[in-house]
Design an enzyme around this catalytic site. Structure first.
Site, mmCIF file in Angstrom:
data_model
loop_
_atom_site.group_PDB
_atom_site.id
_atom_site.type_symbol
_atom_site.label_atom_id
_atom_site.label_comp_id
_atom_site.label_asym_id
_atom_site.label_seq_id
_atom_site.Cartn_x
_atom_site.Cartn_y
_atom_site.Cartn_z
ATOM 1 N N ARG A 167 11.844 -3.191 -6.642
ATOM 2 C CA ARG A 167 10.516 -3.517 -6.150
ATOM 3 C C ARG A 167 9.587 -2.380 -6.542
ATOM 4 O O ARG A 167 9.701 -1.277 -6.031
ATOM 5 C CB ARG A 167 10.559 -3.693 -4.636
ATOM 6 C CG ARG A 167 9.210 -3.884 -3.954
ATOM 7 C CD ARG A 167 8.548 -5.163 -4.361
ATOM 8 N NE ARG A 167 7.473 -5.503 -3.445
ATOM 9 C CZ ARG A 167 6.422 -6.241 -3.773
ATOM 10 N NH1 ARG A 167 6.315 -6.713 -5.012
ATOM 11 N NH2 ARG A 167 5.499 -6.533 -2.885
ATOM 12 N N GLY A 168 8.662 -2.665 -7.475
ATOM 13 C CA GLY A 168 7.858 -1.606 -8.075
ATOM 14 C C GLY A 168 7.101 -0.764 -7.076
ATOM 15 O O GLY A 168 7.088 0.474 -7.157
ATOM 16 N N ASP A 190 7.788 0.030 -4.154
ATOM 17 C CA ASP A 190 8.646 0.898 -3.344
ATOM 18 C C ASP A 190 9.141 2.115 -4.110
ATOM 19 O O ASP A 190 9.115 3.242 -3.593
ATOM 20 C CB ASP A 190 9.881 0.122 -2.852
ATOM 21 C CG ASP A 190 9.531 -0.858 -1.753
ATOM 22 O OD1 ASP A 190 8.357 -0.914 -1.355
ATOM 23 O OD2 ASP A 190 10.450 -1.580 -1.302
ATOM 24 N N THR A 191 9.637 1.883 -5.350
ATOM 25 C CA THR A 191 10.403 2.961 -6.000
ATOM 26 C C THR A 191 10.026 3.223 -7.449
ATOM 27 O O THR A 191 10.621 4.089 -8.094
ATOM 28 C CB THR A 191 11.913 2.609 -5.973
ATOM 29 O OG1 THR A 191 12.129 1.432 -6.758
ATOM 30 C CG2 THR A 191 12.402 2.380 -4.562
ATOM 31 N N GLY A 249 5.059 -10.872 -11.777
ATOM 32 C CA GLY A 249 4.427 -12.126 -11.417
ATOM 33 C C GLY A 249 5.260 -12.882 -10.420
ATOM 34 O O GLY A 249 6.394 -12.543 -10.136
ATOM 35 N N GLU A 278 15.116 -13.144 -9.438
ATOM 36 C CA GLU A 278 15.982 -12.327 -10.296
ATOM 37 C C GLU A 278 17.379 -12.219 -9.697
ATOM 38 O O GLU A 278 18.396 -12.389 -10.375
ATOM 39 C CB GLU A 278 15.413 -10.907 -10.419
ATOM 40 C CG GLU A 278 14.557 -10.666 -11.616
ATOM 41 C CD GLU A 278 14.070 -9.225 -11.656
ATOM 42 O OE1 GLU A 278 13.180 -8.964 -12.454
ATOM 43 O OE2 GLU A 278 14.576 -8.381 -10.888
#
Length: 1509
Positions: A221-222, A224-225, A252, A286
């Site tokens: 999750r971009g 977050d980390t 997206g 994903e």
């Protein structure tokens, strides 16, 4: 300003400019802050990568204005690195440098990377704190120019603070790698978002890896980390060459097709499950794809729980629960079920939980684990491996047992070319990914001879990533280093083709050389090398015919079966090769492309001349034999292949070949195998042996030492070509062609010791056309003869001149002999006479005189033999006497002195009516066979056969009774009376016959068994089949607690079994068909081990458990009401039930008692198709119950609480079951199953894939190094050096494989016992004496104990004076003096005396003074010295040195300075003695005792040999 001077400048590239640049990197830094620490480490790391780096030197005097050469250097550097340290802005020079750099960035697009070294990049753009100093200083001047400078500097600082760079202190490796890749155009737009790592690095344009485009797919999750943990992890993977795919921050809502493709084309998936991961629908989609790939294709998926609880992920609680609420509100409820299932499954996988430990350590651990998993070297094996199917691989893996945490050594042995190396390679490839270190050392035998054992040791250490192995000078040092470096590592080591024990001793001498879970596989032809150290052995077997045809076809035809017209020829080749893979490959390639005619020609040639490529491989083992062993091998190849081992040993011992030891050598070298006590030699080895004989004189077979080809022998005999060279002859006379042999044919064969003439036609004596024709006066040389086998010997007696004084065995079966010999002769060495089926034999001579040492006499089938000589009863050494089927024999002489006799066989002597009296001692007689004789009774003296084990009286139809003395046969184990139709009773036993195991009374006329049957306490089998007069069985037989098989089939008058039948707890088989039994006894349900039950009216029943046996009892009980059955009151005793099947037993309500809870072992309970209304509540206490089957119980209305162990329930068609109850049950079952499957298994150790012990561990879990748990103990003051010098030193030691103990700052008031233990269990102590070391009473107590260990145990202690003066330590001055004043003020005055003494002592030791030199150089030097100290100073000696203590005591008395070298003189000492007396061992022991006290130690071995070579 200039490049650093040669002493510090180590750039590996030349100074020639590249594309207009004079250097790659310009370093801007504040010298006082970082010159000797961070900057120095960074500079060296860049140089090691070949990056030409500019940095200023201390020697340059700085002016007020920045020097022109510095400006030029900035302009001519491709990249600028700015180390923004605490006092950077205090230097106007640094600020002016910075302003120039930022101008170049703006004007020229120069790449600029800031490094925020212990400063906050977001704290008012760096102009706060110490950075204000320079600005304040210039503001005081008040002039316009100064203010312009300040403004320019401020602007530069603001700009650089907004450039992404590094803000951690331990990132030198990342910086270096990034710079290197940037210079090589592997990173684009680096400056823009360096910490966030741009998408260009995850480009899909690079070359794919095998079938994969990526090795790792990162899911995260971009928000977050992306700019923290994920970025560091990505960088670490990238630096290690692991090709990684990741998408950047903004995902997206719809997952892209390219991402799907990337998932499918990645070998491994890392899922970073962070706090808000589940808020992203893209991430969840994903994840669903990941799980599909895992389940369908076996893709490796590893979760990383980043600051979240695994249970929250699994059960969708906390932030994950809130995320799903949001999704459902927003209309995505139709997808949430798949998402939840994916999260539950991924949370059950083992991975890492990153929460309360260093992220850097976690990243290092993850990277190392992935690297090991993905980059294991695989060994080449052929594409189509025949005989290596999944079953075979599974069998080998079970043998190896890679899941065990023990060190396992596995030996694979077999003859050359059998496939040992291939098996080892396949095993290696299957399990290599689970090991930290793997090494496959091929061709050990050849390499050790050509290059030496030291070369192989270096190869092993290199495979283990050990450097400096070139400094090893001898094998003993190598052994020590291997043990020290690998004893706490999980190692997979294969040593291929070992042929000498010294190779094993040098490379894998013991289990404790390797860490837990290690596996060592050894392949060899020498089975004896695989001694007691091996945990498992596997003999490589030849291929079966079908597999051999397939392998041969691949090499001959490039397909898995022979081509048309080649089938028969291919089968001939396969039979010739006899399943040897090497032979199949070689001949397949050789014959490939040849015509049918050429194949036939080559096959004919092969029968005469074996293929040399195959022979050269096989002959290697033969060449290593000594002369006698070679002779023995050739005898087996020519004469004894497939013969009994004891027989061959007896014959070849008589030839002075020391056969017992020789056969063991042949077996150990896999030249022969022993199967069922027969010696077997592979067909190709046999042909090799016979070819060796043929090469003795290729053109003249009369000069061969051994003759075994019928055509050759026929030619030699008829042409009288025989010579003294011939020692043995094996002549197959099955051919119809007659051969006339005369005395002259054998005349010159004076050294003949083995003669075997035989035919496959057993009734040769009955044929008039016997192929061998002899004249009546035929003679042959017999003086050297040891073995004479002449099947169908045509003469009526042996030649009159026969004088074989060395003869051991005489075998003349199917002969025309009427008598053995005419004249008296003495054959003292004769051991065995076989005259079976000599149908004309009418008498036997007085053997007690002719062959006094005879042990075996076999006269089976001598149908004309009327009597045997009375002397037979006096043969005191006779062991086996067999007269089977001598039908005219009517009497047997009294047994007077046959004390050695073990086997007497008179079976089939149908004329024998009386067994002879036993007058002498026959306690050794073990087996007596009297079957099918006319004996009516046994003599009273029969009780003297106290050693008898087998008594066979089958089909003695005249036998009416047995003597009471039979119960005195206390050793009797087998008594066979089958078919003795006149035998009406079995005698009462007055004594116990505990050893009797089998009693066969089938087909007799007995009416009952004796009441004393319970005396047969060891009886295992009782056969009473077809005893038509048998009415009942005595109660006493239920005391036969050893009975396993009871057969009463066909006993038509028998109507019941004993009530206490259940007492026969070992009963496995019960056969009762053909009896009058109608109902089984109740106790039958107690027969816990019953496997086969044959019962009247039923076919064979094979109960699979006690439950199914109980079901049988139920089905055969008489029912009073026809509605249902109740369980017996004794039901709770069946505690061993694991599977109870009561399906379709018409059980009514209450039939199952509540004490069913007593069945504590029950795992499966089947109650389907019954009539009860409820299940007892006691079922909840069955804590092992997993499967409950209650389908079609249409009366069932309630299910109680079920145990938590339940895994599966079948309740289909339970039509009366209450809906509420059903739903509650199903919910409870579902919940229980989830709990069972989702156990908290996520406390994953940092060593996931077989990693070493944790780097900062003080745990004792690591394997000890010899007598030590650690090699180095680090003593230091944490606040002074923990995060710089000590950390770098620890890392350097760790990289060298030096097992090091350190404990960080969290210390109590008193030194911990575990720390004292660690000091004692460390080989060497490093004391880092820093500025505030003496301020810590913990450190000082530690030091006192260290110095005590030095004095008491001789512990090695090295001080490191870190930015302190050694004299201050020694004399407690400076900061050390201040520290002691502090301690005395705080009430520690009573301890200061001990502390001062310890400091004085350690301050006087030699060590290192880290002051005005580069720390990296010091660390390299320290590490090197310690490595040399550990890896060279201990020489390998045998574990058990006998007599060494006494020798050393003598040396200590006479030469004390050798053992305790206190003298400051140079001393030379000589040790002398004859070869093998132990001089080298004494030198090694002395060396090991005193080497630790020397800075340099060298042991040069084999000076004499090396000086010559």
């Amino acid at each position: 300003m200039a490049f650093a001077n040669p002493r510090s400048q180590r750039a590996s590239s030349s100074s020639t400019s590249t594309r207009g640049w004079n250097c790659d990197v310009f370093l801007s830094f504040r010298g006082e802050d970082t010159r000797h620490t961070f900057t120095d480490h960074l500079y060296r790391a860049l140089n090691r990568k070949g990056i030409r780096t500019f940095r200023d030197t201390e020697e340059l005097r700085r002016g007020e204005e920045i020097a022109p050469e510095l400006l030029k250097a900035i302009e001519e550097s491709r990249i600028c690195l700015i180390i923004l340290s605490e006092n950077y802005a205090r230097s106007r020079w640094c600020l002016e440098e910075l302003a120039k750099i930022m101008d170049c960035r703006k004007q020229m697009g120069k790449l600029v990377f800031p490094i925020f070294y212990h400063v906050d990049p977001y704290s008012e753009e760096l102009d706060t704190g110490n950075h204000k100093g320079a600005f304040f200083y210039d503001d005081r001047n008040g002039d316009e120019e100064g203010r312009r400078k300040i403004e320019r500097w401020r602007e530069a600082l603001k700009t650089v603070a907004n450039v992404m760079g590094w803000s951690e202190t331990r990132v030198i490796e990342e910086i270096t790698s990034t710079i290197w890749k940037c210079l090589n155009r592997e990173l684009l737009h680096v400056e823009k978002n360096l910490v966030g790592m741009d998408r260009g690095r995850a480009s899909s344009s690079s070359t794919s890896i095998g079938p994969w485009d990526y090795e790792v797919f990162l899911s995260f999750r971009g928000q977050d980390t992306s700019h923290s943990f994920t970025d560091h992890l990505y960088a670490a993977l990238y630096q290690n060459g692991i090709r990684t795919f990741r998408l950047d921050d903004h995902k997206g809502e719809e997952i892209e097709s390219c991402t799907f493709k990337a998932i499918e084309k990645a070998r491994c998936i890392l899922v970073i499950l962070s706090e808000h991961y589940a808020h992203s629908r893209g991430c969840l989609r994903e994840l669903v794809k990941f799980i599909e790939c895992k389940n369908q294709n076996g893709k490796l998926v590893i979760p990383i729980f980043y600051h979240v609880e695994p249970s929250d992920v699994r059960k969708q609680k906390g932030t994950y629960g809130k995320a799903f609420q949001d999704h459902e509100v927003k209309g995505f409820a139709h997808e949430t079920q798949r998402w939840r299932a994916a999260l539950t499954e991924v949370a059950n996988l083992s991975g890492w939980h990153v929460q309360n430990w260093s992220e850097a350590d976690a990243i290092e651990d993850i990277t190392c684990a992935i690297l090991q998993r993905l980059s294991q070297k695989l060994l080449y094996v052929e594409k189509d491996l025949i005989g290596m199917d999944s079953y075979f691989v599974e069998m080998i893996l079970q043998l190896i047992n890679p899941l065990s945490n023990d060190v396992r050594m596995v030996g694979i042995y077999g003859l050359g070319g059998i496939g040992k190396t291939t098996i080892a390679k396949v095993s290696f490839n299957h399990i290599a990914s689970d090991f930290m270190i793997t090494s496959f050392i091929a061709n050990v035998r050849e390499c050790s001879k050509s290059k030496g054992l030291l070369h192989l040791q270096k190869q092993l250490l290199r495979d283990c990533s050990m450097r400096r192995v070139e400094s090893l000078s001898n094998v003993d040092e190598g052994i020590t280093m291997i043990k020290a470096r690998l004893c706490f590592k999980k190692v997979l080591l294969v040593l291929d083709d070992v042929d000498n024990l010294s190779q094993l001793e040098a490379l894998a001498g013991d289990h404790n050389w390797f860490g837990p879970g290690s596996i060592i596989i050894i392949t060899t032809r020498e089975k004896h090398l695989l001694g007691h150290e091996m945990d498992a052995l596997y003999e490589a077997k030849k291929l079966g015919h079908k597999e051999a045809v397939e392998l041969f076809s691949w090499h001959a035809f490039n397909q898995n079966h022979p081509k048309e017209y080649y089938e028969t020829l291919s089968n001939s080749v396969v039979r010739y090769v006899d399943g040897l893979p090497l032979g199949l490959k070689v001949l397949g390639r050789f014959l490939c492309g040849k015509t049918v005619g050429e194949w036939e020609s080559e096959l004919h040639k092969l029968k005469q001349e074996p293929n040399q490529e195959i022979q050269s491989v096989l002959k290697r083992s033969y060449d290593e034999l000594d002369h006698t062993q070679k002779q023995l091998f050739l005898d087996v190849a020519c004469f004894f292949n497939g013969e009994d081992k004891d027989f061959v040993t007896r014959i070849l011992d008589a030839c002075n070949f020391y056969a017992k030891g020789g056969i063991r050598v042949l077996t150990d070298k896999c030249l022969v195998t022993i199967l069922d006590n027969k010696i077997w030699m592979h067909d190709l080895l046999q042909q090799m042996g016979r070819d060796i004989v043929r090469q003795e004189s290729p053109e003249d077979p009369g000069k061969w030492s051994r003759l075994c080809y019928p055509g050759v022998i026929s030619r030699v005999l008829t042409r009288k070509m025989g010579t003294e060279a011939i020692k043995g002859m094996l002549f197959n006379v099955s051919i119809p062609k007659q051969i006339h042999i005369t005395t002259k044919s054998f005349a010159m064969m004076k050294n003949l010791r083995l003669l075997k003439i035989y035919s496959h036609l057993k009734s040769t004596s009955a044929r008039e056309d016997n192929s061998v024709k002899l004249s009546k006066d035929f003679e042959f040389p017999s003086c050297e003869l040891r073995y004479l086998y002449w099947q169908g010997y045509p003469l009526e007696s042996l030649p009159s001149s026969f004088d074989a004084e060395d003869l051991v065995e005489l075998d003349m079966r199917y002969s025309n002999l009427k008598q053995l010999w005419e004249n008296d002769m003495l054959l003292e060495k004769l051991n065995t006479i076989r005259l079976s089926c000599s149908q004309h034999l009418i008498e036997i001579p007085d053997i007690s005189i002719s062959a006094p040492n005879l042990e075996t006499l076999i006269l089976d089938g001598c149908s004309s033999l009327l009597e045997v000589h009375t002397s037979i009863g006096k043969l005191s050494k006779l062991i086996l006497l067999s007269l089977k089927n001598c039908k005219k024999l009517s009497s047997f002489p009294s047994i007077i002195n046959m004390e050695a006799l073990k086997i007497l066989n008179l079976s089939g002597c149908s004329g024998l009516k009386k067994f002879p009296d036993i007058q002498g001692n026959m306690e050794h007689l073990l087996e007596l066979y009297l079957a099918s004789t006319a004996i009516e009774e046994l003599p009273l003296s029969f009780g003297h056969l106290t050693g008898l084990v087998i008594l066979d009286l089958k089909r003695c139809k005249n036998l009416k009774s047995l003597p009471a003395s039979i119960c005195k046969l206390e050793s009797l184990e087998y008594l066979f009376l089958s078919g003795c139709s006149k035998l009406e009773n079995f005698p009462e036993m007055m004594e116990d016959m505990e050893n009797l195991k089998e009693l066969l009374l089938d087909g007799t006329s007995i009416e009952g068994l004796p009441l004393s049957i319970d005396r047969l306490k060891g009886l295992v089998l009782l056969n009473l089949r077809n005893c038509k007069n048998l009415v009942s069985l005595p109660k006493g037989m239920c005391k036969l607690t050893s009975l396993e098989t009871l057969i009463v089939s066909g006993c038509s008058l028998l109507n019941n079994l004993p009530r206490n039948l259940g007492s026969l707890q070992r009963l496995v088989q019960l056969h009762a068909e053909g009896t009058a039994i109608t109902q089984p006894p109740d106790s039958i349900v107690l027969l816990r081990n019953l496997e086969v039950l044959v019962y009247p009216g039923r076919k064979i029943l094979t109960p699979t458990s006690l439950g199914s046996l109980f079901s049988f009892w139920l089905l055969h009980r008489n029912s009073s009401n026809g509605i249902g059955l109740h369980l017996p009151s004794g039901f709770p005793i069946f505690r061993s039930f694991t599977n109870l099947d009561l399906s379709d037993c018409k059980l009514i309500e209450g039939a199952i008692p509540n004490d069913i809870c007593s069945l504590i072992s029950l795992k499966k309970l089947a109650l389907s198709k019954n009539n009860f209304l409820s299940i007892p509540a006691g079922i909840s206490e069955l804590t092992n119950l997993k499967d409950l089957l209650i389908g079609q119980c249409q009366s069932l209305i309630e299910i109680p609480e079920l145990p938590p162990s339940i895994r599966d329930i079948d309740a289909h068609n339970c039509t009366a079951l209450l809906p509420g109850s059903s739903s509650l049950v199903i919910e409870e079952i579902t919940s229980t199953i989830c709990k069972s499957l989702n156990r908290e298994l996520l406390h994953v150790e940092k060593n996931l894939v077989g990693m070493d012990c944790p780097r900062a561990s003080s745990s004792s879990s690591c394997t000890s190094i010899g007598p030590w748990d650690y090699e180095v103990f680090l003593s230091f003051k944490g606040k002074d050096t923990s995060h710089n010098f000590t950390d770098n030193l620890y890392a350097a030691l760790y990289r060298k494989g030096i097992h090091t103990f350190r404990i960080d700052d969290l210390r109590g008031e008193d030194i911990a016992p575990g720390l004292l233990y660690a000091i004692e269990k460390s080989r060497l102590v490093l004391v880092i004496l820093s500025h505030n070391y003496a301020r810590s009473n913990w450190c000082l107590d530690e030091l006192v104990r260290i110095m005590e260990c030095r004095e008491e145990m001789g512990k090695i202690v090295f001080p490191i004076f870190y930015h302190v003066d050694p004299s201050h330590v020694r004399n407690q001055k400076g900061s050390y003096g201040e520290a002691f004043a502090y301690h005395e003020r705080n009430g520690f005055g009573h301890q200061t005396q001990r502390w001062r003494a310890a400091l004085r002592e350690v301050g006087s030791l030699s060590g290192w003074h880290v002051h005005d030199w580069f720390e990296a150089d010091y660390i390299e030097d320290i590490t090197h010295v310690i490595l040399m100290r550990f890896s060279k100073k201990i020489l390998h000696v045998d574990k058990k040195l006998i007599g060494m203590d006494y020798r050393l005591e003598q040396l200590e008395e006479n030469f004390p300075l050798i053992i305790n070298p206190l003298s400051n003189d140079v001393r030379m000492v000589g040790i002398y003695g004859f070869g093998g007396i132990g001089k080298t061992t004494i030198a090694k022991v002395l060396y090991n005792r005193i080497a630790a006290q020397f800075m340099i130690a060298s042991f040069i071995t084999n000076v004499r040999e090396d000086s010559k070579s």
